[in-house]
Design an enzyme around this catalytic site. Structure first.
Site, PDB file in Angstrom:
ATOM      1  N   SER A  89      -4.799 -10.424  -8.441  1.00 24.68           N
ATOM      2  CA  SER A  89      -4.165  -9.212  -7.922  1.00 24.68           C
ATOM      3  C   SER A  89      -4.843  -8.706  -6.647  1.00 24.68           C
ATOM      4  O   SER A  89      -5.007  -9.479  -5.709  1.00 24.68           O
ATOM      5  CB  SER A  89      -4.158  -8.169  -9.036  1.00 24.68           C
ATOM      6  OG  SER A  89      -3.079  -7.307  -8.862  1.00 24.68           O
ATOM      7  N   LYS A 146      -5.951 -10.968  -3.298  1.00 24.21           N
ATOM      8  CA  LYS A 146      -5.782 -10.749  -1.851  1.00 24.21           C
ATOM      9  C   LYS A 146      -7.150 -10.995  -1.216  1.00 24.21           C
ATOM     10  O   LYS A 146      -7.283 -11.624  -0.160  1.00 24.21           O
ATOM     11  CB  LYS A 146      -5.336  -9.306  -1.561  1.00 24.21           C
ATOM     12  CG  LYS A 146      -4.122  -8.796  -2.364  1.00 24.21           C
ATOM     13  CD  LYS A 146      -3.746  -7.369  -1.992  1.00 24.21           C
ATOM     14  CE  LYS A 146      -2.998  -6.580  -3.057  1.00 24.21           C
ATOM     15  NZ  LYS A 146      -1.721  -7.037  -3.515  1.00 24.21           N
ATOM     16  N   TRP A 205       6.941  -7.465  -8.950  1.00 19.76           N
ATOM     17  CA  TRP A 205       6.283  -6.573  -7.979  1.00 19.76           C
ATOM     18  C   TRP A 205       5.490  -7.389  -6.953  1.00 19.76           C
ATOM     19  O   TRP A 205       5.383  -7.027  -5.790  1.00 19.76           O
ATOM     20  CB  TRP A 205       5.370  -5.630  -8.768  1.00 19.76           C
ATOM     21  CG  TRP A 205       4.613  -4.600  -7.998  1.00 19.76           C
ATOM     22  CD1 TRP A 205       3.251  -4.514  -7.880  1.00 19.76           C
ATOM     23  CD2 TRP A 205       5.138  -3.478  -7.277  1.00 19.76           C
ATOM     24  NE1 TRP A 205       2.895  -3.421  -7.131  1.00 19.76           N
ATOM     25  CE2 TRP A 205       4.042  -2.766  -6.745  1.00 19.76           C
ATOM     26  CE3 TRP A 205       6.428  -3.006  -7.022  1.00 19.76           C
ATOM     27  CZ2 TRP A 205       4.177  -1.611  -5.978  1.00 19.76           C
ATOM     28  CZ3 TRP A 205       6.572  -1.846  -6.255  1.00 19.76           C
ATOM     29  CH2 TRP A 205       5.463  -1.178  -5.746  1.00 19.76           C
ATOM     30  N   HIS A 212       2.038  -9.854 -15.162  1.00 21.28           N
ATOM     31  CA  HIS A 212       0.954  -9.757 -14.186  1.00 21.28           C
ATOM     32  C   HIS A 212      -0.391  -9.789 -14.929  1.00 21.28           C
ATOM     33  O   HIS A 212      -0.733  -8.828 -15.619  1.00 21.28           O
ATOM     34  CB  HIS A 212       1.130  -8.427 -13.450  1.00 21.28           C
ATOM     35  CG  HIS A 212       0.156  -8.205 -12.354  1.00 21.28           C
ATOM     36  ND1 HIS A 212       0.190  -8.920 -11.176  1.00 21.28           N
ATOM     37  CD2 HIS A 212      -0.884  -7.340 -12.235  1.00 21.28           C
ATOM     38  CE1 HIS A 212      -0.776  -8.490 -10.387  1.00 21.28           C
ATOM     39  NE2 HIS A 212      -1.449  -7.536 -11.002  1.00 21.28           N
TER      40      HIS A 212
HETATM   41  C1  GCU Z   1      -1.029  -2.471  -7.770  1.00 18.62           C
HETATM   42  C2  GCU Z   1      -0.799  -2.843  -6.318  1.00 18.62           C
HETATM   43  C3  GCU Z   1      -0.871  -4.339  -6.097  1.00 18.62           C
HETATM   44  C4  GCU Z   1      -2.148  -4.886  -6.670  1.00 18.62           C
HETATM   45  C5  GCU Z   1      -2.305  -4.464  -8.100  1.00 18.62           C
HETATM   46  C6  GCU Z   1      -3.656  -4.826  -8.741  1.00 18.62           C
HETATM   47  O1  GCU Z   1       0.025  -2.913  -8.550  1.00 18.62           O
HETATM   48  O2  GCU Z   1       0.440  -2.313  -5.944  1.00 18.62           O
HETATM   49  O3  GCU Z   1      -0.800  -4.637  -4.724  1.00 18.62           O
HETATM   50  O4  GCU Z   1      -2.184  -6.278  -6.549  1.00 18.62           O
HETATM   51  O5  GCU Z   1      -2.226  -3.051  -8.197  1.00 18.62           O
HETATM   52  O6  GCU Z   1      -4.609  -5.085  -8.066  1.00 18.62           O
HETATM   53  O7  GCU Z   1      -3.724  -4.777  -9.960  1.00 18.62           O
END
Ligand code: GCU
Length: 437
Positions: A276, A280, A367, A417
């Site tokens: 997540s 990134k 998402w 997720h």
């Molecule tokens: C939120 C956010 C995402 C991210 C995620 C996480 O959903 O919008 O961009 O990847 O948190 O890190 O759990």
């Protein structure tokens, strides 16, 4: 002034203040309601992706040499327009062993280090937790990744030091008043199958992301940002490094420690991994630091592996609004204006080439735009091919539960997720076939 008059004034002031508060809240409620993610493939806007390479690179006799130049150009654009510039000022790193012992009934060696970073402006430290197989001969390849709630959440060993840094309030992680407690021990263990990794002959190392930079918007007054007060000073600097860049930089400091101080880990075969927001980060860390032998991005979505231009699920505007501290100021120019971005995420993945990269999605994680993640990986693979890798093995977006291994790997796990054993089983194969050869 009479008491009566001052009382009336105060009342007036109070009602003006309450009205302002109400309006601000109303504005943010309207703002939050206004965002409707697009989950309809037919409504993905038309877009042209910026090219992986330009005509000069394509025409060059030596593609690899030409790509080196193009790579630096793209890296510069990502730093300037999206993640923010990492500091170039001098710093020193030292790595102090704080604890070690046996774990997993003697199968694993657990070690804890304190990584200290010093500059003229001060010192900042974070804890690095490392597990390696006890019986391995020589240094082993290892995974390195950040965790969300503290090193003590990844395993049950009571010796794991509990972070003193700020933590996001989450009751089931044992966080009380934004501080970690004993109750958090092993609450993220399902995401870190240490025994399975060690049984496969590999090491695994982790750092709490908030020990490097706390995950809230404070105009970068804390974490490793404080070590470089003269680097893009002032919150207004448009290419000031955001939190994702700070986390990635911290991962490089953890790699310094693994490479120079942890004999059991082979520093030339460390794969950076993240889920997540931390996925990134793993991509950006792998792009900025070529010492990483490879990178794994698990459900990283917008600002990670997903193509920004598709605006499917989370968008650039949405991420910049919810998490204004993750990227640099310049990135905000692209809110609802993705086509103006000089880069897109296929180019970020290509920055890893020719090192192995794994992009993974989950079927119900719309998402994060699984298809956008797949397309970015597939498109990036053209650079890999030019540099000598076999073609990307998937022609079309796979069914849930499917994927393919290669120098550019991809899978679509069935489900939500998350990162779980199913994902890790594949990451271990990737390590075996692409890194540990
Ligand atoms: C939120 C956010 C995402 C991210 C995620 C996480 O959903 O919008 O961009 O990847 O948190 O890190 O759990």
């Amino acid at each position: 002034m009479s008491t009566k008059l001052s009382f009336a004034l105060r009342r007036q002031f109070l009602s003006a203040f309450l009205m302002a508060l109400l309006l601000t809240n109303l504005a943010s409620v309207i703002n939050a309601q206004k965002f409707e993610p697009n989950y309809d493939e037919s409504k993905v806007p038309a877009y042209d992706l910026p090219p992986l390479w330009d005509d000069t690179t394509a025409a060059a006799d030596d593609f690899a040499a030409a790509w080196d130049g193009r790579r630096l150009e793209l890296l510069g654009l990502f730093a300037e327009q999206m993640y923010g510039q990492q500091p170039t000022e001098a710093f020193q790193v030292s790595c102090e062993k704080m604890e070690s012992g046996e774990s997993l009934n003697g199968k694993a060696l657990r070690q804890q280090y304190q990584v200290n970073i010093e500059t003229a402006a001060g010192k900042h430290s974070f804890d690095l937790l490392v597990y390696t197989p006890k019986l391995s001969e020589g240094a082993v390849p290892a995974f390195l990744g950040l965790n969300f709630y503290g090193n003590h959440t990844v395993a049950g060993d009571p010796e794991i030091r509990i972070t003193k840094s700020w933590c996001r309030a989450t009751a089931d992680k044992g966080v009380v008043d934004n501080r970690a407690t004993e109750a958090g021990r092993s609450t993220s263990a399902l995401r870190w199958p240490i025994e399975m990794i060690v049984d496969a002959g590999y090491g695994v190392a982790t750092v709490y992301c908030g020990d490097i930079d706390p995950d809230y918007d404070d105009n970068f007054q804390n974490g490793v940002h404080t070590l470089f007060p003269d680097h893009r000073p002032g919150p207004q600097a448009p290419d000031r490094w955001g939190t994702i860049s700070a986390w990635a930089w911290g991962l490089s400091r953890a790699l310094d420690c693994l490479s120079h101080n942890v004999d059991e880990v082979d520093g030339s075969r460390v794969v950076v991994i993240g889920h997540s927001r931390l996925g990134k980060t793993s991509l950006w860390a792998g792009a900025t630091d070529e010492r990483f032998a490879g990178a794994i991005s698990n459900d990283s979505g917008c600002g990670g592996a997903a193509l920004s231009r598709r605006a499917f699920g989370e968008t650039v505007e949405r991420i910049n609004t919810s998490f204004p501290h993750w990227f640099c100021g310049n990135f905000k120019q692209y809110n609802r204006n993705e086509n103006a971005l000089p880069v897109d995420q296929h180019q970020l993945i290509a920055l890893l080439a020719p090192r192995p990269v794994y992009v993974a999605s989950a079927s119900q994680d719309e998402w994060a735009d699984p298809k956008g993640e797949f397309l970015a990986a597939k498109t990036a693979s053209a650079v890999y091919e030019k540099l000598g890798s076999k073609p990307f093995a998937l022609n079309a977006f796979p069914q849930p539960g499917e994927g393919a291994l290669g120098t550019v790997s991809y899978h679509l796990r069935e489900g939500e997720h998350d990162i779980n054993t199913w994902d890790w089983e594949r990451y271990l194969k990737f390590m075996q076939t692409e890194v540990d050869r």
